[in-house]
Motif scaffolding. Structure first.
Motif, PDB file in Angstrom:
ATOM      1  N   PHE A  37     -12.660  67.612 -24.976  1.00 55.01           N
ATOM      2  CA  PHE A  37     -11.238  67.698 -24.646  1.00 55.01           C
ATOM      3  C   PHE A  37     -10.760  66.329 -24.159  1.00 55.01           C
ATOM      4  O   PHE A  37     -11.490  65.605 -23.472  1.00 55.01           O
ATOM      5  CB  PHE A  37     -10.981  68.748 -23.565  1.00 55.01           C
ATOM      6  N   TYR A  38      -9.495  66.015 -24.499  1.00 56.56           N
ATOM      7  CA  TYR A  38      -8.951  64.702 -24.167  1.00 56.56           C
ATOM      8  C   TYR A  38      -7.542  64.839 -23.598  1.00 56.56           C
ATOM      9  O   TYR A  38      -6.762  65.693 -24.023  1.00 56.56           O
ATOM     10  CB  TYR A  38      -8.899  63.810 -25.412  1.00 56.56           C
ATOM     11  N   ALA A  39      -7.227  63.955 -22.662  1.00 50.23           N
ATOM     12  CA  ALA A  39      -5.856  63.853 -22.176  1.00 50.23           C
ATOM     13  C   ALA A  39      -4.988  63.196 -23.246  1.00 50.23           C
ATOM     14  O   ALA A  39      -5.491  62.508 -24.138  1.00 50.23           O
ATOM     15  CB  ALA A  39      -5.811  63.041 -20.890  1.00 50.23           C
ATOM     16  N   TYR A  40      -3.696  63.384 -23.131  1.00 47.69           N
ATOM     17  CA  TYR A  40      -2.765  62.798 -24.089  1.00 47.69           C
ATOM     18  C   TYR A  40      -2.947  61.287 -24.173  1.00 47.69           C
ATOM     19  O   TYR A  40      -2.950  60.701 -25.263  1.00 47.69           O
ATOM     20  CB  TYR A  40      -1.343  63.156 -23.665  1.00 47.69           C
ATOM     21  N   ALA A  41      -3.133  60.639 -23.022  1.00 43.03           N
ATOM     22  CA  ALA A  41      -3.272  59.180 -22.989  1.00 43.03           C
ATOM     23  C   ALA A  41      -4.544  58.699 -23.670  1.00 43.03           C
ATOM     24  O   ALA A  41      -4.646  57.522 -24.040  1.00 43.03           O
ATOM     25  CB  ALA A  41      -3.244  58.685 -21.549  1.00 43.03           C
ATOM     26  N   ASP A  42      -5.513  59.597 -23.852  1.00 38.84           N
ATOM     27  CA  ASP A  42      -6.779  59.216 -24.489  1.00 38.84           C
ATOM     28  C   ASP A  42      -6.710  59.216 -26.006  1.00 38.84           C
ATOM     29  O   ASP A  42      -7.642  58.743 -26.662  1.00 38.84           O
ATOM     30  CB  ASP A  42      -7.896  60.177 -24.057  1.00 38.84           C
ATOM     31  N   MET A  43      -5.628  59.769 -26.569  1.00 41.52           N
ATOM     32  CA  MET A  43      -5.469  59.759 -28.013  1.00 41.52           C
ATOM     33  C   MET A  43      -5.206  58.323 -28.487  1.00 41.52           C
ATOM     34  O   MET A  43      -4.754  57.477 -27.709  1.00 41.52           O
ATOM     35  CB  MET A  43      -4.304  60.672 -28.425  1.00 41.52           C
ATOM     36  N   PRO A  44      -5.474  58.009 -29.764  1.00 41.25           N
ATOM     37  CA  PRO A  44      -5.304  56.630 -30.250  1.00 41.25           C
ATOM     38  C   PRO A  44      -3.911  56.056 -29.994  1.00 41.25           C
ATOM     39  O   PRO A  44      -3.761  54.859 -29.771  1.00 41.25           O
ATOM     40  CB  PRO A  44      -5.592  56.765 -31.754  1.00 41.25           C
ATOM     41  N   TRP A  45      -2.882  56.914 -30.039  1.00 41.46           N
ATOM     42  CA  TRP A  45      -1.503  56.456 -29.850  1.00 41.46           C
ATOM     43  C   TRP A  45      -0.944  56.899 -28.503  1.00 41.46           C
ATOM     44  O   TRP A  45       0.228  56.744 -28.218  1.00 41.46           O
ATOM     45  CB  TRP A  45      -0.617  57.031 -30.949  1.00 41.46           C
ATOM     46  N   GLY A  46      -1.796  57.506 -27.655  1.00 38.18           N
ATOM     47  CA  GLY A  46      -1.302  58.189 -26.465  1.00 38.18           C
ATOM     48  C   GLY A  46      -0.588  57.311 -25.469  1.00 38.18           C
ATOM     49  O   GLY A  46       0.390  57.747 -24.844  1.00 38.18           O
ATOM     50  N   ASN A  47      -1.043  56.077 -25.279  1.00 38.80           N
ATOM     51  CA  ASN A  47      -0.422  55.229 -24.265  1.00 38.80           C
ATOM     52  C   ASN A  47       1.036  54.911 -24.557  1.00 38.80           C
ATOM     53  O   ASN A  47       1.817  54.654 -23.644  1.00 38.80           O
ATOM     54  CB  ASN A  47      -1.213  53.922 -24.123  1.00 38.80           C
ATOM     55  N   HIS A  48       1.417  54.945 -25.825  1.00 39.21           N
ATOM     56  CA  HIS A  48       2.799  54.631 -26.188  1.00 39.21           C
ATOM     57  C   HIS A  48       3.770  55.727 -25.767  1.00 39.21           C
ATOM     58  O   HIS A  48       4.952  55.462 -25.556  1.00 39.21           O
ATOM     59  CB  HIS A  48       2.909  54.401 -27.700  1.00 39.21           C
ATOM     60  N   TYR A  49       3.279  56.965 -25.664  1.00 34.39           N
ATOM     61  CA  TYR A  49       4.150  58.106 -25.398  1.00 34.39           C
ATOM     62  C   TYR A  49       3.780  58.837 -24.112  1.00 34.39           C
ATOM     63  O   TYR A  49       4.424  59.815 -23.753  1.00 34.39           O
ATOM     64  CB  TYR A  49       4.075  59.107 -26.548  1.00 34.39           C
ATOM     65  N   ASN A  50       2.753  58.371 -23.405  1.00 37.10           N
ATOM     66  CA  ASN A  50       2.212  59.153 -22.297  1.00 37.10           C
ATOM     67  C   ASN A  50       3.219  59.380 -21.178  1.00 37.10           C
ATOM     68  O   ASN A  50       3.270  60.468 -20.602  1.00 37.10           O
ATOM     69  CB  ASN A  50       0.953  58.484 -21.734  1.00 37.10           C
ATOM     70  N   GLN A  51       4.021  58.384 -20.862  1.00 40.11           N
ATOM     71  CA  GLN A  51       4.985  58.557 -19.774  1.00 40.11           C
ATOM     72  C   GLN A  51       5.979  59.669 -20.086  1.00 40.11           C
ATOM     73  O   GLN A  51       6.303  60.489 -19.221  1.00 40.11           O
ATOM     74  CB  GLN A  51       5.721  57.246 -19.497  1.00 40.11           C
ATOM     75  N   VAL A  52       6.437  59.710 -21.324  1.00 44.79           N
ATOM     76  CA  VAL A  52       7.355  60.773 -21.736  1.00 44.79           C
ATOM     77  C   VAL A  52       6.655  62.123 -21.690  1.00 44.79           C
ATOM     78  O   VAL A  52       7.209  63.117 -21.210  1.00 44.79           O
ATOM     79  CB  VAL A  52       7.908  60.491 -23.146  1.00 44.79           C
ATOM     80  N   PHE A  53       5.416  62.175 -22.184  1.00 41.20           N
ATOM     81  CA  PHE A  53       4.663  63.430 -22.186  1.00 41.20           C
ATOM     82  C   PHE A  53       4.439  63.939 -20.765  1.00 41.20           C
ATOM     83  O   PHE A  53       4.537  65.145 -20.514  1.00 41.20           O
ATOM     84  CB  PHE A  53       3.331  63.244 -22.898  1.00 41.20           C
TER      85      PHE A  53
END
Length: 215
Positions: A101-117
């Motif tokens: 299991f992974y957090a949203y920020a751990d996805m390849p593109w996650g850091n770009h959208y993590n604050q919004v998520f």
């Protein structure tokens, strides 16, 4: 294909466009790539969303809930859910769940959208249920959630077919606000883009809120 997803995209990208793409696609090919079961004789795809089974007819995208027990069936009523499902059928790639299991920020593109998520989904989960943990536990169990030993209350559940989520809550009190974590199973990135996964949070939390009204 990779069409951008936005929460209010029903105004910008009409649902009818997705239906046209679905109608023109080869259903057997979609099934072979996505792994979603398809019956050629009836023209039906079979999906399970939030512990409810649905048939989706090709080519017209007519949806029927196969569990008519009087409880909430989000795919029948919500345009955001319908868009997510039709994108799942059109774009997902079959991938087995390997147990991670992974957090949203751990996805390849996650850091770009993590604050919004975080604002759109994680904080929403925390402040929806962080002061009513008993109700959170009951509503999670109502969708087939299994308790996990994380946080003050944590559950793992199947969101869509073999795509799984973990919702974890830490209870709020007079001194500290509640907090939450949302984790995605390791096969999610084969099925959805970053924007879609924010919609996954919207849909799952919205479904739980609706169910909680009757608990």
């Amino acid at each position: 294909m990779n069409i951008p997803y936005e929460k209010n995209q029903k105004d910008r990208v009409p649902f009818e466009m997705y239906k046209k793409m679905f109608a023109e696609a080869d259903a057997a090919f979609l099934s072979s790539v996505s792994g979603v079961p398809y019956e050629e004789e009836t023209g039906l795809f079979m999906v399970t969303l939030m512990d409810k089974r649905y048939s989706v007819h090709h080519p017209d995208f007519v949806v029927e809930c196969l569990d008519e027990d009087g409880t909430y069936a989000p795919l029948l009523t919500d345009i955001e859910t319908k868009i997510l499902i039709i994108r799942y059928l059109l774009e997902s790639r079959k991938a087995a769940f390997k147990g991670g299991f992974y957090a949203y920020a751990d996805m390849p593109w996650g850091n770009h959208y993590n604050q919004v998520f975080q604002g759109r989904c994680v904080k929403r989960l925390a402040f929806t249920f962080g002061f009513q943990m008993d109700k959170f536990c009951r509503v999670m169990e109502s969708v087939g959630g299994k308790k996990i030993p994380v946080g003050d209350a944590g559950y793992e559940f199947a969101f869509l077919d073999d795509l799984r989520l973990q919702f974890v809550l830490w209870e709020g009190d007079e001194e500290f606000p509640p907090s939450a974590q949302i984790l995605f199973s390791d096969n999610f990135s084969s099925a959805f883009q970053a924007e879609d996964m924010a919609a996954v949070g919207d849909i799952s939390i919205g479904t739980l809120k609706t169910l909680a009204k009757s608990i």
